[in-house]
Design a protein around this motif. Structure first.
Motif, PDB file in Angstrom:
ATOM      1  N   SER A 144      36.562 -11.884  18.521  1.00 30.06           N
ATOM      2  CA  SER A 144      37.378 -12.190  19.602  1.00 30.06           C
ATOM      3  C   SER A 144      37.883 -10.808  20.154  1.00 30.06           C
ATOM      4  CB  SER A 144      38.522 -13.122  19.584  1.00 30.06           C
ATOM      5  OG  SER A 144      38.030 -14.357  19.250  1.00 30.06           O
ATOM      6  N   CYS A 145      37.286  -9.709  19.955  1.00 26.35           N
ATOM      7  CA  CYS A 145      37.799  -8.310  20.236  1.00 26.35           C
ATOM      8  C   CYS A 145      37.787  -8.119  21.804  1.00 26.35           C
ATOM      9  CB  CYS A 145      37.244  -7.348  19.491  1.00 26.35           C
ATOM     10  SG  CYS A 145      35.620  -6.692  20.263  1.00 26.35           S
ATOM     11  N   GLY A 146      36.961  -8.616  22.456  1.00 27.10           N
ATOM     12  CA  GLY A 146      36.884  -8.556  23.760  1.00 27.10           C
ATOM     13  C   GLY A 146      36.041  -7.330  24.476  1.00 27.10           C
ATOM     14  N   ARG A 147      35.529  -6.607  23.704  1.00 28.36           N
ATOM     15  CA  ARG A 147      34.856  -5.208  24.030  1.00 28.36           C
ATOM     16  C   ARG A 147      33.560  -5.613  24.850  1.00 28.36           C
ATOM     17  NH1 ARG A 147      32.833  -1.120  19.259  1.00 28.36           N
ATOM     18  NH2 ARG A 147      34.898  -1.077  18.222  1.00 28.36           N
ATOM     19  N   CYS A 148      32.920  -6.806  24.932  1.00 25.87           N
ATOM     20  CA  CYS A 148      31.885  -7.079  25.591  1.00 25.87           C
ATOM     21  C   CYS A 148      32.284  -7.335  27.138  1.00 25.87           C
ATOM     22  CB  CYS A 148      31.323  -8.405  25.097  1.00 25.87           C
ATOM     23  SG  CYS A 148      32.411  -9.842  24.804  1.00 25.87           S
ATOM     24  N   ASN A 149      33.600  -7.936  27.367  1.00 27.24           N
ATOM     25  CA  ASN A 149      34.146  -7.934  28.774  1.00 27.24           C
ATOM     26  C   ASN A 149      34.420  -6.552  29.339  1.00 27.24           C
ATOM     27  OD1 ASN A 149      35.999 -10.687  27.438  1.00 27.24           O
ATOM     28  ND2 ASN A 149      34.167 -10.947  29.012  1.00 27.24           N
ATOM     29  N   LEU A 150      35.026  -5.788  28.567  1.00 27.55           N
ATOM     30  CA  LEU A 150      35.364  -4.594  28.861  1.00 27.55           C
ATOM     31  C   LEU A 150      34.426  -3.642  29.533  1.00 27.55           C
ATOM     32  CD1 LEU A 150      38.471  -3.540  26.559  1.00 27.55           C
ATOM     33  CD2 LEU A 150      38.485  -4.892  28.952  1.00 27.55           C
ATOM     34  N   VAL A 151      33.221  -3.573  28.530  1.00 27.54           N
ATOM     35  CA  VAL A 151      32.049  -2.720  29.034  1.00 27.54           C
ATOM     36  C   VAL A 151      31.096  -3.324  30.063  1.00 27.54           C
ATOM     37  CG1 VAL A 151      32.069  -1.792  26.653  1.00 27.54           C
ATOM     38  CG2 VAL A 151      30.706  -3.662  27.046  1.00 27.54           C
ATOM     39  N   CYS A 152      31.252  -4.613  30.235  1.00 30.98           N
ATOM     40  CA  CYS A 152      30.357  -5.364  31.263  1.00 30.98           C
ATOM     41  C   CYS A 152      30.513  -4.820  32.735  1.00 30.98           C
ATOM     42  CB  CYS A 152      30.735  -6.792  30.997  1.00 30.98           C
ATOM     43  SG  CYS A 152      29.556  -7.669  32.471  1.00 30.98           S
ATOM     44  N   PRO A 153      29.452  -4.419  33.394  1.00 29.44           N
ATOM     45  CA  PRO A 153      29.387  -4.051  34.689  1.00 29.44           C
ATOM     46  C   PRO A 153      29.889  -4.830  35.712  1.00 29.44           C
ATOM     47  CG  PRO A 153      27.193  -4.083  33.820  1.00 29.44           C
ATOM     48  CD  PRO A 153      28.155  -4.397  32.830  1.00 29.44           C
ATOM     49  N   THR A 154      29.756  -6.120  35.298  1.00 30.19           N
ATOM     50  CA  THR A 154      30.027  -7.548  36.323  1.00 30.19           C
ATOM     51  C   THR A 154      31.286  -8.342  35.887  1.00 30.19           C
ATOM     52  OG1 THR A 154      28.744  -9.424  35.111  1.00 30.19           O
ATOM     53  CG2 THR A 154      27.679  -7.581  36.426  1.00 30.19           C
ATOM     54  N   CYS A 155      31.994  -7.926  34.861  1.00 29.27           N
ATOM     55  CA  CYS A 155      33.331  -8.504  34.614  1.00 29.27           C
ATOM     56  C   CYS A 155      34.122  -8.219  35.635  1.00 29.27           C
ATOM     57  CB  CYS A 155      33.739  -8.314  33.201  1.00 29.27           C
ATOM     58  SG  CYS A 155      33.077  -9.672  32.014  1.00 29.27           S
TER      59      CYS A 155
END
Lengths: 358, 279
Positions: A247-258
């Motif tokens: 649940s660190c949220g890195r995937c959200n931060l690095v996503c070009p479409t979030c």
């Protein structure tokens, strides 16, 4: 056919030695940003003296959306008047940005960003920045990372919304004109010389080689994801994968479409002034789906993970017309426990095992 | 093209009426927008804030000119955190900052000629009060009106004077109250709100029901109302989400890709059952 078509449009030779002149030209109207080496990595940063444009970069950790929807952005300032009431003051528009060397995945990401912001509610701040930006797209010759799967997500060959699109052949770049503004700028720094027949042959050859260089990881087109994800709504795969999510949220931060954000205030101690800002947050961050009384409407990590993946593969194409995953591979590369959206797509899409894919 | 703005307007607090130890009912001057712009419908919400502290969504619990003076509206605010702690300390004459209204506007013609069943648990009465007021204001347009209100204890009941006034209207509106627990002196019913549906004497055919309350209430009430024979498209729920923007951007209220701040927070059960993780 597509390769042939590329050559039919306006394609000019651009000597590599003219890159400095291009940056100088753009700097008159734009804040010029490109991939710049930072230790062993590359990041989007202002280019200029001491920060050299590195067009040979593999990829960056943060996508270019940071220039259109910044990680933290001032919404407005409160100022207290003589009557004790506050008035709100929006910041002035900043210099438009010129992005140099944007790969197909990130060009696609910017189109997704626009499709979202032009849907239910126009965010004029974000779309305004996109409208004013100047973008030089850049073709990739090989996968930037082992995690990338842009070819599967049909973003490898994306050119829009670039004004100019370049194929890097070494000493010379072949540049395709995509907008009137792109032509105007190119004309200012080169003589608009047509590519030589040798260069055209070289480009065709590189494009053929490139096609082999990008393996196919998914054996189905991205528009099949919506149905596949719907069918997999109750798949044990979500729990199996989410068991290792931190649940660190890195995937959200690095996503070009979030696009999700939180809103916050900060004020001076005397209360005379305050700011309200927005900052990136994401559906994987604990507390994102909390409501009053401490209740959470997506309480489990499996639900949260599923939400992220289903939003990208199903909700976004259904609502905004574009799949929300560009195959850039960032969320996979930066996940501390190697959770892979590509692997999830492969599983739900019935893409077969590693052996079947070979 | 509508411009996106999250800029609030200063709104004067006209009355601040404590309801119990932690809930305050506010009568607030409507934002000084072009007059027609601030015309909330039942089920809509506003974003209320204090500069330098923060902002949060609150349902409109009384609409301008519907049992209120024109140009005023009401909010019910419960003290739960830093922002609401400071908001609930506002006194008449002080200012809160408001933008909105936001959310779906439901066409009331669809309810006309029907009987209405309102079921409110705890804070759920805050938004549903606007529905009851609207219905009583246009009393002739509806058949029977049933209002069922549940609370943890008699002290926790909201809008007590208004509940008494509704009760006094006798056959106009059938008001029934129930509390989870009470000390001596409470002459009313004790139990959960669904028990008010035992031996339900109201009308079922074509009736619309409006529900708001703690999540556990929805499941049980929905089951009972469906068992009674109410149509799924006539069961209306208002959902609570922590909207940050109210304008379909920030993503915090997303359910199955839908932005509740714009498409809700009022939904029929028929619409909702297609959304995963909604209730």
């Amino acid at each position: 056919m597509r390769r042939q078509k590329a050559m039919d449009q306006e394609v000019y030779r651009f000597p590599r030695s003219r890159l400095g002149a291009l940056i100088e030209r753009l700097a008159r109207d734009y804040r010029v940003v490109g991939p710049v080496r930072r230790g062993a990595e590359h990041a989007w940063a202002d280019v200029g003296p001491g920060a050299e444009l590195a067009l040979d970069y593999p990829t960056t950790m943060l996508p270019p959306r940071q220039f259109f929807a910044p990680p933290r952005e001032l919404l407005f300032r409160f100022r207290r008047g003589a009557d004790g009431r506050y008035t709100c003051h929006e910041p002035e528009a900043e210099r438009p940005v010129a992005l140099l060397g944007v790969h197909g995945c990130d060009l696609t990401g910017l189109r997704v960003l626009r499709s979202f912001h032009e849907s239910s509610c126009r965010d004029r701040v974000v779309t305004g920045r996109l409208d004013r930006a100047f973008i030089l797209g850049l073709a990739c010759w090989a996968p930037c990372t082992a995690e990338a799967f842009c070819r599967d997500m049909a973003s490898l060959e994306s050119e829009a919304p670039a004004a100019l699109y370049a194929w890097d052949l070494g000493d010379v770049l072949l540049v395709k004109v995509l907008t009137a503004r792109g032509r105007e700028v190119l004309q200012d720094v080169t003589a608009l010389e047509a590519a030589t027949s040798d260069e055209q042959v070289a480009l065709r050859h590189r494009l053929r080689v490139r096609h082999e260089a990008f393996p196919s990881h998914l054996r189905f087109p991205p528009d099949r994801l919506a149905v596949a994800l719907e069918a997999a709504a109750d798949d044990l795969l979500w729990e199996a994968t989410a068991d290792r999510c931190l649940s660190c949220g890195r995937c959200n931060l690095v996503c070009p479409t979030c696009t999700c954000f939180d809103v916050g205030d900060e004020g001076t101690l005397d209360g005379a002034a305050a700011v309200r800002f927005r900052r990136w947050t994401g559906c994987q961050v604990p507390g994102f789906s909390k409501v009053a009384g401490g209740r959470d409407f997506r309480p489990t990590r499996a639900q949260q993970l599923r939400y992220r993946v289903v939003r990208k593969g199903k909700y976004m194409p259904e609502r905004y017309g574009m799949v929300g995953c560009t195959g850039c591979g960032r969320c996979i590369a930066h996940c501390p426990t190697h959770i892979s959206i590509r692997e999830i797509f492969r599983q739900v899409g019935g893409g077969g095992g590693a052996g079947a894919a070979a | 093209m509508p411009q996106v703005s999250m800029i609030p307007a200063p709104c004067r607090v006209l009355e601040a009426l404590p309801q119990n130890a932690h809930d305050v009912r506010f009568v607030v001057e409507a934002p000084p927008l072009p007059a027609a712009a601030f015309a909330p419908e039942p089920g809509q919400f506003v974003m209320a804030s204090l500069p330098g502290i923060g902002e949060a969504p609150f349902c409109v619990s009384a609409l301008p000119g519907e049992g209120t003076a024109p140009g005023t509206f009401e909010l019910l605010i419960r003290r739960t955190g830093r922002l609401t702690n400071l908001l609930t300390r506002l006194r008449p004459g002080e200012t809160m900052y408001v933008r909105g209204p936001y959310g779906r506007r439901v066409d009331w013609e669809r309810f006309e000629g029907a009987s209405l069943i309102v079921m409110a648990g705890g804070l759920g009465l805050a938004p549903l009060r606007a529905f009851v007021r609207r219905a009583l204001l246009r009393r002739d347009a509806f058949r029977r009106i049933d209002v069922m209100v549940g609370a943890r204890s008699p002290d926790e009941l909201l809008f007590k004077d208004e509940l008494a006034a509704w009760k006094a209207r006798r056959d106009d509106v059938h008001v029934r109250l129930i509390v989870d627990a009470a000390r001596e002196g409470w002459g009313g019913r004790i139990g959960v709100i669904t028990t008010l549906l035992d031996n339900f004497e109201g009308e079922v055919d074509g009736s619309h029901a409006f529900l708001c309350g703690p999540p556990v209430m929805y499941r049980h009430c929905l089951k009972r109302l469906l068992a009674l024979g109410l149509y799924e498209g006539h069961l209306w729920l208002t959902l609570e989400r922590r909207m940050r923007c109210g304008i379909g951007l920030c993503g915090n209220c997303q359910v199955s890709g839908h932005y509740l701040c714009q498409e809700g927070p009022l939904f029929s059960y028929r619409e909702l059952r297609q959304l995963r993780e909604a209730v």
